[in-house]
Design a protein around this motif. Structure first.
Motif: not given
Ligand SMILES: [Zn+2]
Ligand SMILES: [Zn+2]
Length: 900
Positions: A232-238, A280-287, A291-295, A299-305
Motif C-alpha cells: 500500500x502507498x496510500x489510503x483513498x477516500x471520496x 491503494x496498492x498501485x502495483x497489484x490492482x488496476x484501479x 489512482x496512483x497515476x493521478x496522485x 508503486x511497491x511491487x511485493x510479489x515475484x513473478x
C-alpha cells in the motif's frame, strides 16, 4: 457387378468402415476439393477455424466441421468454386505447456535448454506428435483443400504477423506501456482480459485498522487480499465523504512495514463499499494503479513473478501469496489491528490454460489500441456488410466491442511470433519489417530484440487473409476474399471473431467474411456441459468406429438448431446409424426391383461438371396417384431442405429428409409400389423409375450431411462417378400436385384407420374382413376405386367396396376418417361379446386407477410433502390414464354400430 442398366449391385449391409476410407481417398485423388482461383464459377470460401496443433478431434470439432462441411458440399454441388481452407494454430501457451511437461519428465526445464534449443524442440514435437487432428478430420470427411493447408507459424503467416505489428506501430495503434495486466504465476506470462476465467470462490473480507501517524486515531479499510497491504502507498477516500473530510491530507503509519503513507481524496472511491476508505496498492490492482497515476504515488511491487512475497514484504518474504495472506492477518490480529472478518464469495480470475489464480501485476507490455479498430469492426456489422447468423449474436458482439479495452499482446513465452522490436543501450525502440542492424534513432549497433512473443490470437486474428497470401496481392486473395462464411461456436466470438473483424476490416477491407454463422456447444442428452469431471464426455472417434461417420454427423447436425446448444446421446447416433441402414436397404430394394424394369435413362438433366451418365428421369403426367404424390412430396422436400440449408439451419434439413425418406419414401411409396413392380410391364417401369428418381434426389439432398453412404448409393443407383460435384436437384415446381397429396392423405388415413382398429381390438393378422367405405364425395370415391387394391393389401382386407349407404343387418364396426365412413363386419373378426366384455374390464381397471390417482393428488400431505418430481410423475400418470380411458370409450363407440 453391374446390371444391364449400368447400376452397381450393393452388398447386403452397409459397412461404413469399408466404404469411408476408400471413398475419402478417391475424392482426394480426384482433386475434387482443390479450389481453382481462376475458375469462372461463382466463389464460396471458408477458412477453417484452425485447431490447436496440440489438439485432437473432440465432439465440438465434430459439430463445427460437420456444419462447415455441409456448407462446402452444398455449394460444390450447386456449381460454386469452393475453397475450404484448413490449417492449424501454433497455440502458444498450450503447446509450450505440452513440451515443458515432456521436459519435466526428463527432469529439465526450458531454461536448461535455452530459448533456441527449446523452440527447436517444440518444432520437432510438432513434426512428430502435433497435428494428429488432421488425420481425424479426414475420417470426419472434411472436404477441405489440403493443398492449401496453413500453419500460423509458417513463413507466409509469420510475414503477415510482422507486417500487421509494424503497421499498427506506425499508425500509433500499438504501443509499449507499463500497466497492470493479468499475470499467470504458473505460466509466467501476461494474459489478455478474455484469457482470464472468472469464478465465484469463498473468501474472507478482512477489516484492517491503519493508525494515524500522530497517534490521534485511525482509519479502517477492507480487503480480501490482506497480503497486498504490504504494497500500500496510500489510503483513498471520496472527496465528498463527510466521514473522512478531516483526514484527507494526513498521514497513516502502515502497520507491519512501518511505512508512512498519505490519506488522499479521489472520486473513483466507492463510498458504499466497505468502510468507504480504500487501501491503494498501485502495483497489484488496476484501479489503484489509475489512482496512483493521478496522485503521483509510488508503486511497491511485493510479489515475484511466481507470486511469492519478495524483499519489499519485510518478514513475510518467501511466503506464497496464500500463506502471506494468512500470516498478515494473524500478525494484524496480534497487534489488535484486525478488527473484523467477514465470510464472502467473490469473483476471482483464473488462467484459462492452467486454472491458476491470476495475479494483477504491474509490468511493461505491448498493447494494441483497440478502440479505433473496434469501431471499424462494429461499422461493418452495423452496415450489414457482415451479418451474424442467428442475428441475436450481434448484440453479444456489440456489447463486448463497446466496452473493449486495450489488448495486451505480449506474452512471456518462447513459442510464438517473437515481437519485432529492438532496444538500443539508450532505450530507443526500433520496430521494423526487416531485422535492423542499428538503432533507428541513434544508430547504435548494440541492439537486443524484445524477449516476448505475441498472443496466439494475434496471428489467428489474421487467419482469413493471411492464409490467402496477404500481404502479397495473390490470386487466391483476389478470388476468395472476403470469405463467404465463418462458422464457429459462440464461445470464441470475442477471442477470435472480434479480432478477425478488427484486423480484417482494417488491413484488408471491407471485411474478412460476409456471414458469421454461430453454433452452440455439444452437451449431453440432459443438456449438461460435457466435462471429464461429470464423466459424460463423448469421444467422436469411438462413435465413428462404432456407428460410422455419417451417423455421427447426422446426429450432431440434427440437433444443431441455429445458434443453440446441441444435445447428444449415443442412442441418437445409433438411431442415425439405423437411418443409414434404412437408406441402404431402400437403395438395394430399388436397384434389385428395378434393375430389369427401369427404362433406359433419358439424356435430360446433366449439368456441366457432373461426371458420369445422367440421372433417372421422372415419369410424366397422367401417372398413378402414388407416383404423382411421391413426386409432389419430393419437390416440397427439395424446396424446404434447400431453404433450410440456405438459412444456416441444417438441423431442419436433416429432420425433413429423415421424415421424408423414412416415412413417405420407404414406408409408403415402396409399399405402394411393390405389387406394381411385381406385375411387370409399363406400369412397373413407371413405378420403378419414380422410386429410383426419388431416391436419387433424396441421397443428393442428404449428401452434405451424410456424405459417405449417399455417395455409395448415388453411384450405385445411376452409375455416376460421384455425386459430390452435384448436380444439386433442380427445382421442378410442376411436380407439386395438391390433388395427389390430398388423395394420398385420404388413402393413408383409410389404411391407418383399419390398421389401428385391428391393433386395438387385437384382430388376428389372418383375419381378412371386407371393407365397405362410404365416401363423402366424388373425389374420395375415385380414390377408393382407383386404390382399392392398395388398400386391400396394406390393410389386410378381403376386398374393398365403395358403398352408397351404411350396410345393415350384420354387426359392423364403424370407423370415421376425414372424407369417409368405414364399415367392417365383425363376425369374422372378433367375438363381439368377448370384445365388449374385454373393453368393459379395461374400462373398470382404468377407472379404478384414475380414482386412486385422483385421491393421491387430492391429499395435501402428498402434494405438499412429496418431492416435486414425484408429484409431477403422479400428475403425468393421471393424464395418461385419462387418455387411455378416452381411447377405450372411442373403441366402444366403434363397436356400437354392431348393435344395428
Ligand atoms: Zn497459467
Ligand atoms: Zn538508440
Amino acid at each position: 457387378m453391374t446390371t444391364p442398366q449400368g447400376r452397381a449391385e450393393l452388398p447386403k449391409t452397409y459397412d461404413p468402415r469399408s466404404v469411408e476410407g476408400p471413398t475419402y481417398q478417391r475424392w482426394l485423388d480426384a482433386g475434387w476439393f482443390r479450389a481453382d482461383a481462376r475458375s469462372p464459377r461463382p466463389r464460396f470460401s471458408m477458412a477453417l477455424p484452425p485447431p490447436n496443433v496440440t489438439g485432437s478431434l473432440h465432439i465440438g470439432h465434430a459439430l463445427d466441421h460437420s456444419i462447415q462441411d455441409y456448407l462446402a458440399r452444398v455449394h460444390r454441388m450447386r456449381g460454386f468454386e469452393v475453397l475450404w481452407l484448413p490449417g492449424m494454430d501454433h497455440a502458444g501457451i498450450a503447446t509450450q505447456n505440452v513440451v515443458e511437461r515432456e521436459l519435466a519428465k526428463e527432469g529439465k526445464s526450458r531454461f536448461d535448454l535455452g530459448r533456441e534449443a527449446f523452440v527447436e524442440r517444440v518444432w520437432s514435437w510438432k513434426a512428430e506428435s502435433g497435428g494428429r487432428i488432421l488425420g481425424q478430420m479426414q475420417r470426419l470427411g472434411d472436404s477441405v483443400d489440403w493443398s492449401r493447408e496453413r500453419f500460423t507459424m509458417d513463413e507466409g503467416l509469420s510475414r503477415a504477423v510482422r507486417e500487421v505489428f509494424v503497421s499498427l506501430y506506425e499508425q500509433g495503434l500499438l504501443y509499449r506501456g507499463r500497466r497492470i495486466i493479468n499475470w499467470c504465476p504458473r505460466c509466467l506470462t501476461a494474459l489478455s482480459d478474455i484469457e482470464v476465467e472468472h469464478e465465484e470462490v469463498p473468501g474472507e473480507l478482512a477489516l484492517l485498522r491503519y493508525p494515524l501517524a500522530d497517534g490521534s486515531g485511525w482509519i479502517e479499510v477492507t480487503t480480501s487480499r490482506a497480503e497486498t497491504m504490504l504494497g500500500d502507498t496510500a489510503v483513498a477516500v471520496h472527496p465528498d465523504d463527510p466521514r473522512y473530510r478531516d483526514l484527507v491530507g494526513r498521514t497513516v503509519r502502515l502497520p507491519l512495514v512501518d511505512r508512512l503513507i498519505p490519506v488522499i481524496a479521489d472520486e473513483a472511491v466507492d463510498r458504499e463499499f466497505g468502510t468507504g476508505a480504500l487501501k491503494v496498492t498501485p502495483a497489484h490492482d488496476p484501479n489503484d494503479w489509475e489512482i496512483a497515476q493521478r496522485h503521483d504515488l509510488p508503486a511497491v511491487d511485493i510479489l515475484t513473478e511466481e507470486a511469492i512475497v519478495n524483499q519489499h514484504g519485510g518478514r513475510f518474504e518467501g511466503l506464497d501469496r496464500y500463506a502471506a495472506r494468512r500470516e498478515v492477518k494473524q500478525a494484524m490480529r496480534e497487534l489488535g489491528l484486525l478488527v473484523g472478518v467477514e465470510e464472502v464469495t467473490h469473483s476471482v480470475g483464473h488462467c484459462y490454460r492452467c486454472g491458476t489464480e491470476v495475479e494483477p501485476r504491474l509490468s511493461l507490455q505491448w498493447f494494441v489500441a483497440t478502440r479505433p479498430l473496434a469501431d471499424e469492426a462494429m461499422a461493418a456489422v452495423r452496415s450489414g456488410r457482415t451479418r451474424f447468423e442467428p442475428a441475436r449474436y450481434e448484440k453479444t458482439f456489440f456489447a463486448w466491442m463497446e466496452q473493449i479495452r486495450d489488448w495486451c499482446v505480449s506474452r512471456q513465452l518462447w513459442w510464438g511470433h517473437r515481437i519485432p522490436a529492438w532496444y538500443c543501450p539508450d532505450g530507443h525502440v526500433t520496430v521494423a519489417r526487416q531485422d535492423p542492424t542499428a538503432c533507428g534513432e541513434c544508430g547504435k549497433e548494440q541492439l537486443t530484440q524484445d524477449e516476448d512473443v505475441l498472443d496466439t490470437w494475434f496471428s489467428s486474428g489474421l487467419w482469413p487473409f493471411s492464409t490467402l497470401g496477404w500481404p502479397e496481392e495473390t490470386e487466391d486473395l483476389a478470388a476468395f476474399y472476403p470469405t463467404s462464411v465463418l462458422v464457429t461456436g459462440y464461445d470464441i466470438i470475442f477471442f477470435w471473431v472480434a479480432r478477425m473483424l478488427m484486423f480484417g476490416c482494417h488491413f484488408q477491407p471491407p471485411t474478412p467474411f460476409d456471414v458469421v454463422a454461430i453454433h452452440g456447444m455439444v452437451r449431453d442428452a440432459q443438456g449438461k456441459k460435457m466435462s471429464k469431471s461429470f464423466g459424460n464426455v463423448i469421444d467422436p472417434i469411438e462413435l465413428m468406429d462404432r456407428y460410422g461417420t455419417d451417423a455421427l454427423r447426422f446426429a450432431l447436425v440434427r440437433g444443431a438448431n441455429p445458434g443453440g446448444d446441441v444435445p447428444l446421446a449415443e442412442e441418437w447416433v445409433e438411431g442415425a446409424r439405423n437411418f443409414a441402414n434404412k437408406l441402404w436397404n431402400l437403395g438395394r430394394f430399388v436397384i434389385l426391383s428395378t434393375g430389369e424394369a427401369t427404362s433406359a435413362p433419358s439424356d435430360r438433366g446433366t449439368p456441366p461438371g457432373s461426371p458420369g451418365p445422367p440421372r433417372p428421369d421422372p415419369p410424366g403426367a397422367g401417372a398413378a396417384l402414388a407416383d404423382r404424390w411421391l413426386l409432389s412430396r419430393l419437390e416440397a422436400t427439395r424446396a424446404a431442405v434447400t431453404a433450410a440449408y440456405d438459412a444456416y439451419d441444417p438441423a431442419e434439413a436433416a429432420r425433413l429428409l429423415h421424415a421424408f425418406a423414412w416415412s413417405e419414401l420407404a414406408d409408403w411409396a415402396v409399399e405402394l409400389a411393390k405389387p406394381r413392380l411385381a406385375a411387370g410391364g409399363e406400369d412397373a417401369a413407371t413405378a420403378g423409375a419414380t422410386l429410383a428418381y426419388a431416391l436419387d434426389v433424396t441421397v443428393r439432398l442428404l449428401h452434405p450431411v451424410m456424405p459417405f453412404v449417399t455417395e455409395e448409393l448415388g453411384r450405385a443407383l445411376t452409375g455416376v462417378e460421384t455425386i459430390t460435384l452435384g448436380p444439386w436437384p433442380a427445382e421442378r415446381p410442376g411436380d407439386r400436385d395438391q390433388d395427389a397429396e390430398a388423395g394420398m392423405a385420404f388413402l393413408q388415413e383409410v389404411i391407418a384407420a383399419v390398421r389401428r382398429f385391428r391393433a386395438e381390438h387385437r384382430v388376428p393378422p389372418s383375419a381378412r374382413p371386407r371393407l365397405a367405405a362410404l365416401p363423402a364425395g366424388d373425389r374420395q370415391a375415385a380414390v377408393l376405386r382407383a386404390e382399392a387394391e392398395s388398400i386391400r393389401r396394406l390393410a389386410r382386407l378381403e376386398a374393398v367396396e365403395v358403398a352408397a349407404a351404411a350396410p345393415g343387418g350384420q354387426p359392423v364396426a364403424r370407423l370415421l376418417v376425414a372424407g369417409a365412413e368405414l364399415y367392417l363386419p365383425l363376425e369374422a373378426l372378433l367375438d363381439l361379446d368377448e370384445e365388449r366384455a374385454r373393453l368393459e374390464r379395461e374400462l373398470a381397471t382404468l377407472d379404478g386407477e384414475r380414482a386412486r390417482a385422483e385421491a393421491k393428488l387430492a391429499n395435501p400431505a402428498f402434494v405438499e410433502k412429496a418431492p416435486a418430481a414425484v408429484v409431477a410423475r403422479a400428475r403425468g400418470r393421471l393424464a395418461e390414464v385419462e387418455q387411455a380411458l378416452a381411447k377405450v370409450r372411442a373403441q366402444q363407440a366403434e363397436l356400437a354400430g354392431a348393435a344395428r
